[in-house]
Design a protein around this motif. Structure first.
Motif, mmCIF file in Angstrom:
data_model
loop_
_atom_site.group_PDB
_atom_site.id
_atom_site.type_symbol
_atom_site.label_atom_id
_atom_site.label_comp_id
_atom_site.label_asym_id
_atom_site.label_seq_id
_atom_site.Cartn_x
_atom_site.Cartn_y
_atom_site.Cartn_z
ATOM 1 N N ALA A 29 0.088 -5.751 3.506
ATOM 2 C CA ALA A 29 0.303 -4.256 3.794
ATOM 3 C C ALA A 29 -0.309 -3.411 2.461
ATOM 4 O O ALA A 29 -0.752 -2.538 2.456
ATOM 5 N N ARG A 30 0.147 -3.732 1.479
ATOM 6 C CA ARG A 30 -0.017 -3.264 0.108
ATOM 7 C C ARG A 30 -1.339 -3.340 -0.079
ATOM 8 O O ARG A 30 -2.253 -2.331 -0.697
ATOM 9 N N LEU A 31 -1.978 -4.489 0.039
ATOM 10 C CA LEU A 31 -3.490 -4.647 -0.230
ATOM 11 C C LEU A 31 -4.209 -3.687 0.726
ATOM 12 O O LEU A 31 -5.298 -3.197 0.362
ATOM 13 N N LEU A 32 -4.084 -3.785 1.839
ATOM 14 C CA LEU A 32 -4.595 -3.025 3.002
ATOM 15 C C LEU A 32 -4.509 -1.464 2.637
ATOM 16 O O LEU A 32 -5.470 -0.779 2.866
ATOM 17 N N ALA A 33 -3.537 -1.086 2.120
ATOM 18 C CA ALA A 33 -3.317 0.280 1.857
ATOM 19 C C ALA A 33 -4.278 0.978 0.977
ATOM 20 O O ALA A 33 -4.621 1.942 0.931
ATOM 21 N N ARG A 34 -4.642 0.061 0.078
ATOM 22 C CA ARG A 34 -5.770 0.518 -0.864
ATOM 23 C C ARG A 34 -7.020 0.872 -0.468
ATOM 24 O O ARG A 34 -8.000 1.522 -1.134
ATOM 25 N N ARG A 35 -7.140 0.732 0.677
ATOM 26 C CA ARG A 35 -8.252 0.851 1.449
ATOM 27 C C ARG A 35 -8.265 2.241 2.256
ATOM 28 O O ARG A 35 -9.220 2.644 3.216
ATOM 29 N N GLY A 36 -7.116 2.852 2.204
ATOM 30 C CA GLY A 36 -6.877 3.791 2.868
ATOM 31 C C GLY A 36 -6.667 3.705 4.280
ATOM 32 O O GLY A 36 -6.805 4.658 5.314
ATOM 33 N N MET A 37 -6.348 2.496 4.862
ATOM 34 C CA MET A 37 -5.893 2.264 6.059
ATOM 35 C C MET A 37 -4.719 2.896 6.760
ATOM 36 O O MET A 37 -3.885 3.105 6.141
ATOM 37 N N ARG A 38 -4.483 3.126 7.942
ATOM 38 C CA ARG A 38 -3.500 3.409 8.753
ATOM 39 C C ARG A 38 -2.941 2.385 9.268
ATOM 40 O O ARG A 38 -3.570 1.132 9.932
ATOM 41 N N ILE A 39 -1.801 2.013 8.692
ATOM 42 C CA ILE A 39 -1.122 0.518 9.137
ATOM 43 C C ILE A 39 0.278 0.681 9.722
ATOM 44 O O ILE A 39 1.420 1.322 9.460
ATOM 45 N N ALA A 40 0.535 0.050 11.006
ATOM 46 C CA ALA A 40 1.707 -0.137 11.780
ATOM 47 C C ALA A 40 2.358 -1.459 11.159
ATOM 48 O O ALA A 40 1.712 -2.375 11.271
ATOM 49 N N ALA A 57 2.396 5.051 -1.123
ATOM 50 C CA ALA A 57 2.029 5.111 -2.474
ATOM 51 C C ALA A 57 0.539 4.307 -2.725
ATOM 52 O O ALA A 57 -0.168 4.707 -3.818
ATOM 53 N N GLY A 58 -0.087 3.373 -1.902
ATOM 54 C CA GLY A 58 -1.499 2.895 -2.153
ATOM 55 C C GLY A 58 -2.467 3.489 -1.608
ATOM 56 O O GLY A 58 -3.630 3.310 -1.945
ATOM 57 N N GLY A 59 -2.055 4.735 -0.798
ATOM 58 C CA GLY A 59 -3.064 5.437 -0.200
ATOM 59 C C GLY A 59 -3.563 5.425 1.222
ATOM 60 O O GLY A 59 -4.340 5.951 1.643
ATOM 61 N N GLY A 60 -2.547 4.382 1.886
ATOM 62 C CA GLY A 60 -2.703 4.481 3.025
ATOM 63 C C GLY A 60 -1.753 5.210 4.043
ATOM 64 O O GLY A 60 -1.088 6.027 3.425
ATOM 65 N N VAL A 61 -1.724 5.217 5.358
ATOM 66 C CA VAL A 61 -0.776 5.730 6.232
ATOM 67 C C VAL A 61 -0.178 4.974 6.869
ATOM 68 O O VAL A 61 -0.595 3.770 7.382
ATOM 69 N N ALA A 62 1.308 5.034 6.685
ATOM 70 C CA ALA A 62 2.304 3.959 7.428
ATOM 71 C C ALA A 62 3.088 4.478 8.488
ATOM 72 O O ALA A 62 3.419 5.553 8.732
ATOM 73 N N LEU A 63 3.027 3.568 9.712
ATOM 74 C CA LEU A 63 3.863 3.713 10.700
ATOM 75 C C LEU A 63 5.069 2.709 10.956
ATOM 76 O O LEU A 63 4.535 1.572 11.542
ATOM 77 N N PRO A 64 6.061 2.819 10.144
ATOM 78 C CA PRO A 64 6.930 1.484 10.489
ATOM 79 C C PRO A 64 7.854 1.551 11.949
ATOM 80 O O PRO A 64 8.184 2.696 12.210
ATOM 81 N N ILE A 65 7.685 0.323 12.349
ATOM 82 C CA ILE A 65 8.459 0.321 13.787
ATOM 83 C C ILE A 65 9.396 -0.841 13.755
ATOM 84 O O ILE A 65 8.847 -1.982 13.777
ATOM 85 N N GLU A 66 10.289 -0.751 14.077
ATOM 86 C CA GLU A 66 11.326 -1.716 14.138
ATOM 87 C C GLU A 66 10.978 -2.445 15.367
ATOM 88 O O GLU A 66 11.364 -1.933 16.552
ATOM 89 N N THR A 67 10.676 -3.797 15.243
ATOM 90 C CA THR A 67 10.469 -4.737 16.352
ATOM 91 C C THR A 67 10.818 -6.234 16.185
ATOM 92 O O THR A 67 10.722 -6.860 15.070
ATOM 93 N N ASP A 68 11.389 -6.799 17.398
ATOM 94 C CA ASP A 68 11.608 -8.017 17.383
ATOM 95 C C ASP A 68 10.372 -8.560 18.117
ATOM 96 O O ASP A 68 10.385 -8.452 19.480
#
Length: 342
Positions: free
Chosen positions: A24-35, A53-64
């Motif tokens: 996730a940290r690595l993909l964030a550097r590309r400005g990606m939107r990450i679930a 902090a890495g420049g991406g957009v985060a969407l945290p979702i608690e999921t089993d």
């Protein structure tokens, strides 16, 4: 002047710690939107902070991921809030360190539901959306243990073998349908992640990864590279991974006997296990007031930060990587034979 293309959308399961967190940290550097999909609230919050902090957009979702309805709901929310899913990375896992006879049926089922069916469910909901758009990539994070099982991890090894069988069948179907959706696998060596501090273990001593150990950033780079180049069936990280797999194909009986002798001690430190420490098989250890586990485990002093095989496969082509792997195979066979004669 044309504007820059909109950031792509990725979904990562098991994103709260270890390899998923590093990816996730690595993909964030590309400005990606990450679930970010995981069970633990503290780890998810930390992962979201890393992405932002890495420049991406985060969407945290608690999921089993063992619950199909939860995975479907997470995919629907990711699409609704972030946009069409371009990349889905299956990485969530659970395990039990114990001889097979000491693993309860319900525990074996739980590992299988998370490690195997979690991948099946993630792949299904991703494909349902990617097929409609005729675009997308799915990366299955596998393990060297998908091809060479070891003692004390029967549930995990069985699940990793199953992922390979499932993915190979799916790939054939996609080829038959001439689908532009791509699926690839990345098989990892031992990685320094927090799993050894929270996995359910019935070993006498503290669990440890089998050397050589790699840092999770190595795995993350391989996963991102595979996502960018999904035309290959699979990627193997670490020359030791390739060597072990090929040695198993060349001398499986010899390797069985060696692992029967060395596989128990090789997965334990000299430190006695803490029988009272929490385990994450049924509930996340970073839930509620739990601490953020981060990406790294407790073996930084022993973990490698480079993988020659990964570097060669990326920049010098498969031939050079094959030569390195052949040398590794020879070394594994020689060491195995010597240890067996002792």
């Amino acid at each position: 002047m044309r504007g820059r293309p909109a950031p792509r959308v990725a979904v990562i399961t098991g994103a709260s710690a270890g390899v998923g967190r590093a990816t996730a940290r690595l993909l964030a550097r590309r400005g990606m939107r990450i679930a970010l999909l995981a069970r633990g609230g503290a780890g998810l919050r930390g992962a979201a902070e890393d992405v932002r902090a890495g420049g991406g957009v985060a969407l945290p979702i608690e999921t089993d991921v063992s619950e199909y309805a939860q995975v479907e709901a997470a995919a629907e929310r990711a699409t609704s809030e972030l946009g069409p899913i371009d990349l889905w990375i299956n990485d969530a896992f659970a395990s039990v360190f114990a001889p097979f006879g000491e693993i309860g049926p319900e525990e074996f089922r739980r590992v299988t539901e998370v490690c195997y069916l979690g991948y099946v469910y993630g792949t299904r909901v991703a494909l349902d959306r990617m097929r409609t758009r005729r675009a997308g990539t799915i990366v299955q994070v596998g393990s060297a243990l998908a091809y060479r099982s070891i003692p004390l991890q029967s549930a995990y090894c069985g699940a990793k073998h199953a992922i390979v069988g499932f993915t190979e069948a799916l790939r054939c179907e996609l080829l038959h349908d001439r689908s532009p959706v791509r699926v690839t696998m990345v098989h990892l060596p031992a990685v320094n992640t927090p799993q050894f501090d929270w996995v359910l273990s019935r070993l006498r001593n503290r669990a440890r990864p089998v050397p050589p150990i790699y840092q999770p950033e190595i795995a993350a780079r391989a996963i991102v590279y595979a996502a960018d180049h999904p035309g290959r069936r699979e990627y193997w990280v670490g020359a030791s991974t390739v060597g072990t797999i090929l040695a198993n194909r060349c001398v499986p009986g010899l390797l069985d006997r060696y692992l029967a002798r060395a596989g128990y001690s090789g997965q334990q430190t000299a430190q006695s296990a803490d029988r009272d420490r929490p385990a994450n098989l049924w509930h996340p250890v970073d839930d509620g007031s739990g601490a953020d586990p981060g990406a790294h485990g407790s073996f930084d002093a022993h973990a490698r930060t480079r993988s020659p095989l990964l570097w060669l496969s990326r920049y010098r082509g498969p031939l050079a990587a094959g030569l390195l792997s052949a040398g590794t195979v020879a070394g594994v066979l020689l060491r195995t034979a010597r240890r067996h004669r002792r």
